[in-house]
Design a protein around this motif. Structure first.
Motif, PDB file in Angstrom:
ATOM      1  N   LEU A 240      12.172 -14.755  21.876  1.00  0.00           N
ATOM      2  CA  LEU A 240      10.948 -14.902  22.690  1.00  0.00           C
ATOM      3  C   LEU A 240      10.954 -13.898  23.835  1.00  0.00           C
ATOM      4  O   LEU A 240       9.931 -13.284  24.150  1.00  0.00           O
ATOM      5  N   LYS A 241      12.162 -13.685  24.438  1.00  0.00           N
ATOM      6  CA  LYS A 241      12.227 -12.756  25.581  1.00  0.00           C
ATOM      7  C   LYS A 241      11.902 -11.327  25.152  1.00  0.00           C
ATOM      8  O   LYS A 241      11.547 -10.483  25.947  1.00  0.00           O
ATOM      9  N   ALA A 242      12.054 -11.083  23.827  1.00  0.00           N
ATOM     10  CA  ALA A 242      11.841  -9.710  23.343  1.00  0.00           C
ATOM     11  C   ALA A 242      10.379  -9.459  22.956  1.00  0.00           C
ATOM     12  O   ALA A 242      10.016  -8.344  22.589  1.00  0.00           O
TER      13      ALA A 242
ATOM     14  N   ASN B 299       2.878  -7.585  18.268  1.00  0.00           N
ATOM     15  CA  ASN B 299       4.331  -7.429  18.046  1.00  0.00           C
ATOM     16  C   ASN B 299       4.573  -7.076  16.584  1.00  0.00           C
ATOM     17  O   ASN B 299       3.650  -7.114  15.783  1.00  0.00           O
ATOM     18  N   ASP B 300       5.850  -6.797  16.251  1.00  0.00           N
ATOM     19  CA  ASP B 300       6.078  -6.493  14.843  1.00  0.00           C
ATOM     20  C   ASP B 300       6.232  -7.785  14.044  1.00  0.00           C
ATOM     21  O   ASP B 300       6.393  -8.868  14.610  1.00  0.00           O
ATOM     22  N   ALA B 301       6.190  -7.652  12.711  1.00  0.00           N
ATOM     23  CA  ALA B 301       6.087  -8.824  11.833  1.00  0.00           C
ATOM     24  C   ALA B 301       7.255  -9.780  11.998  1.00  0.00           C
ATOM     25  O   ALA B 301       7.060 -10.983  12.207  1.00  0.00           O
ATOM     26  N   PHE B 302       8.494  -9.249  11.955  1.00  0.00           N
ATOM     27  CA  PHE B 302       9.656 -10.154  11.896  1.00  0.00           C
ATOM     28  C   PHE B 302       9.801 -10.951  13.184  1.00  0.00           C
ATOM     29  O   PHE B 302       9.959 -12.178  13.144  1.00  0.00           O
ATOM     30  N   ILE B 303       9.672 -10.298  14.325  1.00  0.00           N
ATOM     31  CA  ILE B 303       9.853 -11.041  15.579  1.00  0.00           C
ATOM     32  C   ILE B 303       8.700 -12.032  15.784  1.00  0.00           C
ATOM     33  O   ILE B 303       8.896 -13.139  16.295  1.00  0.00           O
TER      34      ILE B 303
END
Ligand SMILES: NC(=O)C1=CN([C@@H]2O[C@H](COP(=O)(O)OP(=O)(O)OC[C@H]3O[C@@H](n4cnc5c(N)ncnc54)[C@H](O)[C@@H]3O)[C@@H](O)[C@H]2O)[C@H](O)CC1
Ligand code: K
Length: 505
Positions: free
Chosen positions: A251-253, A460-464
């Motif tokens: 989440l922090k990323a 954001n990107d898919a995986f995160i």
């Protein structure tokens, strides 16, 4: 009679228990297969390492313990180097914190804090600085706080002809952008000093600061993409699970909302769903998305649009009972205005929706979350698992997808296999999410998850996005379980999303 009734309930609970344990066992088995099939990363980016670091803490390992271990392993590497002087350059982040620990283990030398004590960013670094200050009163550790490189001219003068060790604990994986002053000048000075003093040994903690020409870098857990060749890897007590379990580090990323952003820059999500039979599903997905994204549109059939008078959504109406081929061009046109499409909630499974989904995806080239009925109607024999897709199947839907685990490298899409534990994977990553509880088996929670992931995926990107969507959805369910027991609804879940984001912001 009552006795028989109780006995029957007991049997049913056991069967359910057994089923969920069996399914849970199957989930863990699948997870272990995926861990084998998906090559483990040998080198990680600083951002990936920061997530691992934070998730080690999520698993209960205090950062101050990791800092102690980090400082100790660096000390072990330099303690036998013959030197008349030790200078430890420390930044105000946890890299600097590691440097404070190195100094303490050395028990001697000069610590140069580049910044002021009050600017030290974290609890664990501050605590270690306080310990150093206690020691500095009595021992032979000296501390200096500086603002500009000129304040350490004397040190560079002194080190010109000394056997010395310089420790670079200035900046580690928290580096952002070009090296700023005074770090830039200090790094250049050390590089110049190395040229004139062959008895100078420079060791970098975790990552070389800027273009520092260290003789040795000791990096933790895994080599970083920004490490130089001479870096060695040392364990500091981070378990592998920190790389596999979804935690607050993920989440922090997530991309941070920029306070100067304009409307629409924080995500635009189009929900394409609903039918004559199901009108609630796209609304739940839209409400969930609207908790995070700036703009949410819902494209659906007459029945859904007529039932919905929610000002939070921009509505796009198509005629008919189900989405069908005749709506594809209009849907593609509307989708151009959005960052991501959430496809399938309440679609219904029939030839019309089958035709819509396959034709739409053939021509659509942006991000999509593919959920529920859309998963069931895709023709997987003529289908490319694009990295622009996030699938959110439950177990039955996953079976429809007929994923060939022996060709996992083909699966560029991210898949969230929902269950007691959610497994999130694609060709290069696999993680498991443990938040959530049996209250989430209610109808509609999958629509909430799809909308949530759509809003995250917009920026954001898919995986995160998939990992964080699963974590937030489950954690919201866990907060509700504490408040209401299992009697919470998908609407309760949606209302809890901001609380979860607030806890981890
Ligand atoms: N990975 C682990 O398991 C552990 C890592 N540890 C150490 O922690 C650092 C990462 O710490 P963090 O606080 O996130 O950031 P840094 O200390 O690396 O840097 C932040 C610090 O630097 C300043 N800064 C950032 N970019 C620049 C720049 N371009 N120019 C100038 N200054 C910059 C920023 O303002 C901050 O003040 C990791 O490397 C490890 O050493 C744990 O201690 C142990 C476990
Ligand atoms: K460093």
């Amino acid at each position: 009679m009552l006795k028989h009734y109780i006995c029957l309930i007991y049997i049913i609970i056991n069967i359910v228990e057994e089923f969920s344990i069996k399914f849970c066992g199957e989930i863990m088995e699948l997870f272990n297969i995926l861990k084998e099939k998906i090559k483990e990363k040998e080198v990680v980016t600083p951002k990936e390492m920061a997530i691992i670091d934070d998730n080690a803490e999520f698993l209960g390992i205090p950062k101050i313990l990791l800092m102690e271990n980090a400082g100790k392993v660096v000390y072990e590497e330099i303690k036998d180097i013959e030197a008349e002087e030790y200078v430890i350059f420390c930044g105000t982040g946890n890299n600097g914190g590691d440097g404070f620990v190195v100094a303490r283990h050395l028990g001697k030398g000069e610590v140069v804090l580049i910044g002021k004590e009050g600017e030290i960013k974290t609890y664990e670094a501050r605590e270690n600085f306080k310990i150093l200050k206690n020691l500095a009163e009595f021992g032979n550790i000296k501390i200096r706080e500086i603002r500009i490189a000129e304040e350490v001219e004397d040190i560079f003068e002194r080190l010109k002809d000394k056997k010395a060790v310089v420790v670079d604990a200035m900046i580690g994986t928290g580096v952002k952008g070009e090296l700023r002053e005074p770090f830039k000048t200090i790094v250049n000075k050390i590089n110049e000093l190395k040229k004139i003093n062959k008895d100078l040994f420079v060791v970098s903690v975790d990552v070389e600061t800027g273009n520092l020409e260290s003789d040795l870098t000791i990096t933790f857990y895994k080599r970083k993409t920004i490490n130089k060749e001479n870096a060695i890897v040392k364990e500091i007590g981070i378990p592998k699970e920190a790389e596999y379990v979804v935690g607050w580090g993920d989440l922090k990323a997530l991309r941070k909302r920029d306070s100067r952003s304009h409307k629409g820059q924080n995500g635009k999500v189009l929900i394409i769903g609903g039918s004559r039979d199901f009108f609630g599903a796209p609304i739940l997905a839209g409400l969930a998305a609207s908790k995070i994204a700036d703009l949410v549109g819902i494209l659906s059939v007459d029945d859904v649009v007529d039932k919905l008078n929610n000002p939070e959504f921009i509505m796009y109406r198509v005629e008919g009972d189900y989405l069908s081929s005749k709506h594809v061009d209009y849907a593609l046109d509307v989708a151009k205005k959005y960052d991501v499409v959430v496809l399938g909630n309440g679609f219904g499974v029939n030839d019309e929706t089958k035709a819509f989904v396959n034709e739409f995806l053939l021509k659509y080239d942006k991000k999509a979350v593919i959920d529920a009925d859309a998963i069931k109607v895709i023709d997987y024999n003529n289908f490319k698992f694009s990295e622009n897709y996030v699938f959110t199947p439950h177990r039955k839907e996953f079976e429809y997808m007929n994923i060939d685990l022996n060709n996992i490298e083909e699966i560029k899409s991210t898949i969230v296999l929902k269950g007691k534990y959610d497994i999130i994977f694609n060709a290069n990553n696999v993680k498991i999410n443990k938040t959530g509880n049996a209250g989430l088996t209610k109808g509609g929670t999958g629509d909430v998850l799809a909308g949530l992931i759509g809003a995250l995926f917009a920026v954001n990107d898919a995986f995160i996005s998939a990992c964080c969507g699963a974590f937030i959805n489950g954690y919201a369910g866990d907060l509700l379980l504490k408040e209401k027991g299992y009697c919470f609804t998908p609407l309760d879940l949606i209302e809890k999303i901001p609380n979860v984001l607030k806890i981890f912001e």
